[in-house]
Design an enzyme around this catalytic site. Sequence first.
Site, PDB file in Angstrom:
ATOM      1  N   LYS A  22      36.702  45.100  80.618  1.00  0.00           N
ATOM      2  CA  LYS A  22      38.007  45.365  80.166  1.00  0.00           C
ATOM      3  C   LYS A  22      38.564  43.708  79.787  1.00  0.00           C
ATOM      4  O   LYS A  22      39.052  43.411  78.642  1.00  0.00           O
ATOM      5  CB  LYS A  22      38.846  45.695  81.152  1.00  0.00           C
ATOM      6  CG  LYS A  22      40.262  46.042  80.797  1.00  0.00           C
ATOM      7  CD  LYS A  22      41.627  46.415  81.658  1.00  0.00           C
ATOM      8  CE  LYS A  22      41.038  47.623  82.161  1.00  0.00           C
ATOM      9  NZ  LYS A  22      41.780  48.002  83.294  1.00  0.00           N
ATOM     10  N   GLU A  55      29.758  38.743  86.550  1.00  0.00           N
ATOM     11  CA  GLU A  55      28.371  39.469  86.748  1.00  0.00           C
ATOM     12  C   GLU A  55      28.179  40.070  85.165  1.00  0.00           C
ATOM     13  O   GLU A  55      27.299  39.740  84.859  1.00  0.00           O
ATOM     14  CB  GLU A  55      28.464  40.395  87.771  1.00  0.00           C
ATOM     15  CG  GLU A  55      28.505  39.956  89.143  1.00  0.00           C
ATOM     16  CD  GLU A  55      29.831  40.105  89.650  1.00  0.00           C
ATOM     17  OE1 GLU A  55      30.172  40.116  90.847  1.00  0.00           O
ATOM     18  OE2 GLU A  55      31.009  40.040  88.573  1.00  0.00           O
ATOM     19  N   GLY A  88      38.983  50.670  86.003  1.00  0.00           N
ATOM     20  CA  GLY A  88      37.668  50.676  85.834  1.00  0.00           C
ATOM     21  C   GLY A  88      36.954  52.031  86.256  1.00  0.00           C
ATOM     22  O   GLY A  88      36.055  52.598  85.869  1.00  0.00           O
ATOM     23  N   ARG A  89      37.107  52.230  87.426  1.00  0.00           N
ATOM     24  CA  ARG A  89      36.741  53.648  88.230  1.00  0.00           C
ATOM     25  C   ARG A  89      37.166  54.903  87.652  1.00  0.00           C
ATOM     26  O   ARG A  89      36.667  55.843  87.976  1.00  0.00           O
ATOM     27  CB  ARG A  89      36.846  53.536  89.558  1.00  0.00           C
ATOM     28  CG  ARG A  89      38.245  53.538  90.374  1.00  0.00           C
ATOM     29  CD  ARG A  89      38.453  53.203  91.632  1.00  0.00           C
ATOM     30  NE  ARG A  89      39.848  52.985  92.137  1.00  0.00           N
ATOM     31  CZ  ARG A  89      40.370  51.644  92.031  1.00  0.00           C
ATOM     32  NH1 ARG A  89      40.120  50.567  91.317  1.00  0.00           N
ATOM     33  NH2 ARG A  89      41.646  51.447  92.602  1.00  0.00           N
ATOM     34  N   GLU A 143      37.510  52.505  96.706  1.00  0.00           N
ATOM     35  CA  GLU A 143      38.234  51.510  96.003  1.00  0.00           C
ATOM     36  C   GLU A 143      39.591  51.749  95.866  1.00  0.00           C
ATOM     37  O   GLU A 143      40.414  50.805  95.852  1.00  0.00           O
ATOM     38  CB  GLU A 143      37.566  50.958  94.717  1.00  0.00           C
ATOM     39  CG  GLU A 143      37.744  49.680  94.133  1.00  0.00           C
ATOM     40  CD  GLU A 143      37.168  49.175  93.200  1.00  0.00           C
ATOM     41  OE1 GLU A 143      36.117  48.531  93.377  1.00  0.00           O
ATOM     42  OE2 GLU A 143      37.240  49.637  91.992  1.00  0.00           O
ATOM     43  N   HIS A 163      16.575  65.960 104.824  1.00  0.00           N
ATOM     44  CA  HIS A 163      15.379  65.412 105.575  1.00  0.00           C
ATOM     45  C   HIS A 163      16.026  63.875 105.628  1.00  0.00           C
ATOM     46  O   HIS A 163      14.900  63.054 105.763  1.00  0.00           O
ATOM     47  CB  HIS A 163      14.392  65.545 104.695  1.00  0.00           C
ATOM     48  CG  HIS A 163      13.854  67.048 104.647  1.00  0.00           C
ATOM     49  ND1 HIS A 163      12.787  67.642 105.657  1.00  0.00           N
ATOM     50  CD2 HIS A 163      14.095  67.882 103.912  1.00  0.00           C
ATOM     51  CE1 HIS A 163      12.906  68.872 105.244  1.00  0.00           C
ATOM     52  NE2 HIS A 163      13.587  69.193 104.052  1.00  0.00           N
ATOM     53  N   LYS A 209      35.809  38.200  94.236  1.00  0.00           N
ATOM     54  CA  LYS A 209      35.500  37.535  92.998  1.00  0.00           C
ATOM     55  C   LYS A 209      35.651  36.000  92.988  1.00  0.00           C
ATOM     56  O   LYS A 209      34.937  35.228  92.778  1.00  0.00           O
ATOM     57  CB  LYS A 209      36.111  38.020  91.762  1.00  0.00           C
ATOM     58  CG  LYS A 209      35.626  39.554  91.536  1.00  0.00           C
ATOM     59  CD  LYS A 209      36.308  40.047  90.349  1.00  0.00           C
ATOM     60  CE  LYS A 209      35.801  41.549  90.069  1.00  0.00           C
ATOM     61  NZ  LYS A 209      36.648  41.926  88.954  1.00  0.00           N
TER      62      LYS A 209
END
Length: 644
Positions: free
Chosen positions: A252, A258, A316-317, A403, A434, A559
């Site tokens: 954004k 990163e 973002g999410r 978040e 399992h 960050k």
Amino acid sequence: MYSQVRGGGSPASTPSPNVDTNPSRTISLTNQINYDEVPDLPLVSATPEWKALEEHAKEIQETHLKDLIINEERCEEMHVVEDGIMLDYSRQRVTEKTLDLLADLAEAQLLRSKMTSMYRGAPINFTEKRAVLHTALRSRKDSPLRPVVDGLDVVDEVHSVLEQIKTFTDRVREGEITGYTGKQLRNIVSVGIGGSYLGPEFLHECLKTEPEGVNAALGYTLRFLSNVDPVDVERTCSELDPEETLIIIVSKTFTTAETMLNARTMRQWLWDFMGNDPEVVSKHVVACASTSATDKVKNFGISDDYFFRFWDWVGGRYSVCSAAGAVPISLVYGFDLFSKVLDGARSMDEHFIQKPLRSNIPMLMGLIGVWNMSFLKYNMRTTLPYAEALLKLPAHIQQLDMESNGKHVTRSGKEVDYLVGEVDFGEPGTNGQHSFFQLLHMGQAVPCDFIGFVKSQNDLVVDGETLSSHDELMTNFFAQPDALANGKTADELREEGVPEWQIPHRTFHGNRPSMSLLLPKLTAFHVGQLLALYEHRTAVQGFVWDLNSFDQWGVELGKKLAVDIKEKLVEGRAGKTIVADNPSTKRLLDYYVNSLNEDEETEKRKEPEWGKNGHTNTSRGGDARFARQPPLPHNLRDRGTKLK
């Protein structure tokens, strides 16, 4: 800064009923809340409605699910069938009284008004003074609800970008837009992190085995680069021809550390193979970013035609339906299939805002989530999709929920004194059975969401088998909730002839809550429904808990600290003494830097060959792993290949 709805109207007034010839497009909204003020509200735990639920929880502790689920009338009441989805929550530790008390709590916490405020563009992300309008990302072009943010009609903005994405992705898929050397762009690499990739990757995994998706994606490759670990770069670039690769940078602000490091790495990868002509970047790199990042996008070398914007009111999410998801998914599967995802999400948006509580799937799931966490003290929850194509859904929900509601203060800034924010995890069935189901059955009690489908994306029947593979899968979907609810008593084990000494080890207490979601088939439409359903469930819990589910200051702190450490690491690599904020961090940094300096390979590579000629070791370095040539070009789409 934030207007309400085009046409005016006081925030405190009830809007006139929307007029629309199609009833399914009508969204009736109640009053909304003034988020421009910070109220001095008491904690929700001090309200009579909360106290009533605390007392009721003591009653529920005296019950057992195996007794509750044999009540036919109760089980009939505790299921909902809406928009093709069945929700069965009869295996939750709730009664009719529980639901009535939760409804009282929702009303006391102004849940409906908070939902209205979100849909209409009020700044419900109150710490950042931003609207939260991911629902507008899938609005119809002629939607009667038209939020206005910063003087712009949000729906017009969204559809302007969608048209741009459709035109661009269609031209790429038709071969009109090609790479720098004229080759067709058939490899897509989406560079992002967090919500910029988790949601789109979840969609990709669903669609790549969806019948329409399989055929639409023939000849195309989609990969996601999120981690700055160079191994992730190596795996992403492996076997790709840069001349046929389009890079999508999703950030954004265009400053995410990163993402931008990986973006520069991929740009260098392109330059290494095709030279550093500015057109290499302008023909091979796309940006999905906010308009506030326009200058940064341009400085990176990306052309205006390859810039697809989204907005500060998209978190973002919650950005899967924005350009962040639309561009990569449309490039690989076509815009029409992505539109079906939007259709499904929109259907759930309308369901959420229109339906009363007892037939409202995300509202029920959210309120039961509050009940389990804050009153029954279950601090974990697991998502168990019985569909391999949903293997990335638990990771998406994990970020979406943890978040959003991993907070410790209310809107008024008061420290919460009640449990909020579950630990979410999950795995597709039957693999999870399992893996961690042992804990679910006999260890800690963890509420479970089981997700299943009537039809498989790709069913098969093996010769001699009485059931299809999908039927076999679904037997587990139906059996596991009952096993968790009922358990197995010592007397039942004795009747089966189990030796007495084994009985303590084989006794299941049961009474472990779950709910089951059953959908027709994992299509693009139903994927969109699931996506929106879990977004709204998360919002409901945050609204009731009086949290801001739309900021993430904990992430921001991490960050900032990483930037500080980076500066110290640069000093250490330059031979300077590292000065850290505490002895523990200094010891770790010293050990890391000293170990690198002592390593013989590090000494040899202080002046590597790839550094001298300007090439990165992601493509043409001395390391044999990177010395290979790109694969031979091929295009399955030109061969007329189709699935039968």
